[in-house]
Scaffold this motif. Structure first.
Motif, PDB file in Angstrom:
ATOM      1  N   CYS A 144     -16.186  88.604 -43.633  1.00  0.00           N
ATOM      2  CA  CYS A 144     -17.495  88.543 -42.845  1.00  0.00           C
ATOM      3  C   CYS A 144     -17.542  87.670 -41.340  1.00  0.00           C
ATOM      4  O   CYS A 144     -18.202  87.573 -40.635  1.00  0.00           O
ATOM      5  CB  CYS A 144     -18.714  88.283 -43.465  1.00  0.00           C
ATOM      6  SG  CYS A 144     -18.913  86.721 -44.082  1.00  0.00           S
TER       7      CYS A 144
ATOM      8  N   GLN B  78     -24.804  92.063 -35.597  1.00  0.00           N
ATOM      9  CA  GLN B  78     -25.189  91.815 -36.839  1.00  0.00           C
ATOM     10  C   GLN B  78     -26.323  92.805 -37.195  1.00  0.00           C
ATOM     11  O   GLN B  78     -26.206  93.507 -38.404  1.00  0.00           O
ATOM     12  CB  GLN B  78     -25.925  90.148 -37.140  1.00  0.00           C
ATOM     13  CG  GLN B  78     -26.248  90.102 -38.359  1.00  0.00           C
ATOM     14  CD  GLN B  78     -25.056  90.151 -39.697  1.00  0.00           C
ATOM     15  OE1 GLN B  78     -23.933  89.797 -39.102  1.00  0.00           O
ATOM     16  NE2 GLN B  78     -25.322  90.474 -40.766  1.00  0.00           N
TER      17      GLN B  78
ATOM     18  N   ARG C 166     -24.681  96.229 -37.676  1.00  0.00           N
ATOM     19  CA  ARG C 166     -24.061  96.224 -39.121  1.00  0.00           C
ATOM     20  C   ARG C 166     -25.153  96.351 -40.191  1.00  0.00           C
ATOM     21  O   ARG C 166     -24.854  97.081 -41.331  1.00  0.00           O
ATOM     22  CB  ARG C 166     -23.184  94.951 -39.181  1.00  0.00           C
ATOM     23  CG  ARG C 166     -21.953  95.042 -38.478  1.00  0.00           C
ATOM     24  CD  ARG C 166     -20.975  94.095 -38.467  1.00  0.00           C
ATOM     25  NE  ARG C 166     -21.540  92.487 -38.735  1.00  0.00           N
ATOM     26  CZ  ARG C 166     -21.427  91.807 -37.512  1.00  0.00           C
ATOM     27  NH1 ARG C 166     -21.080  91.946 -36.635  1.00  0.00           N
ATOM     28  NH2 ARG C 166     -21.935  90.592 -37.873  1.00  0.00           N
TER      29      ARG C 166
ATOM     30  N   VAL D 171     -18.975  99.057 -42.887  1.00  0.00           N
ATOM     31  CA  VAL D 171     -18.183  98.798 -41.962  1.00  0.00           C
ATOM     32  C   VAL D 171     -17.625  97.217 -42.496  1.00  0.00           C
ATOM     33  O   VAL D 171     -18.313  96.554 -43.032  1.00  0.00           O
ATOM     34  CB  VAL D 171     -19.018  98.980 -40.555  1.00  0.00           C
ATOM     35  CG1 VAL D 171     -19.218  99.907 -40.369  1.00  0.00           C
ATOM     36  CG2 VAL D 171     -20.238  97.682 -40.512  1.00  0.00           C
TER      37      VAL D 171
END
Length: 155
Positions: free
Chosen positions: A40, A129, A132, A142
């Motif tokens: 991440c 963010q 996502r 993803v």
């Protein structure tokens, strides 16, 4: 050179290994904010408790192997480990280079593929963010590409 391998964890609970030249090398990279999660890209990294890696090469087995003894393989040398790591990184970078860069249209493109509106293909791009998180809520997985793996981000 003897490598130090530490189990690391980011603030998102991703666990991964970090390979360092020494414990001091780990500490200086941590203090300098140079460590990031390969999943991440979080820079909030901590060292997990892990079992020590013992060097027991000086102990020789004197008894004959038992009937249930299995096969064994010699551990790779530190230079072999470094070569293997470099090969893996080259392979990952090549895989990333072979994807289509859709830029800021990433969320739109991946959503369109997920819904069957466009043909599936390997893509990469930029997503916030929030985007996502929305994709994850829609069941679309993803994965961020850490900067050190994306040659184009480094240029």
């Amino acid at each position: 050179m003897s490598l130090k391998v530490f189990d690391l964890q980011c603030d998102q609970d991703h666990v991964f290994e970090g390979w360092f030249g020494s414990a001091d090398n780990y500490e200086s990279q941590q203090a300098g904010g140079l460590l990031s999660c390969p999943v991440c890209n979080s820079r909030q990294i901590s060292k997990k408790l892990s079992a020590p890696r013992l060097n027991v090469s000086h102990i020789k087995e004197t008894a004959a192997p038992s009937a249930g003894a299995g096969n064994a393989v010699a551990a790779p040398s530190s230079s072999q480990v470094a070569q293997l790591q470099a090969q893996v990184l080259r392979h990952i970078r090549q895989m990333i280079r072979s994807t289509e860069d859709v830029g800021v249209r990433f969320a739109q493109e991946v959503r369109s593929m997920h819904e069957g509106e466009t043909e599936e293909r390997a893509i990469r791009g930029v997503a916030t963010q929030e985007e996502r998180e929305e994709l994850a809520n829609e069941g679309i997985s993803v994965m961020p590409i850490p900067d050190f793996l994306d040659d184009e981000r480094l240029q």
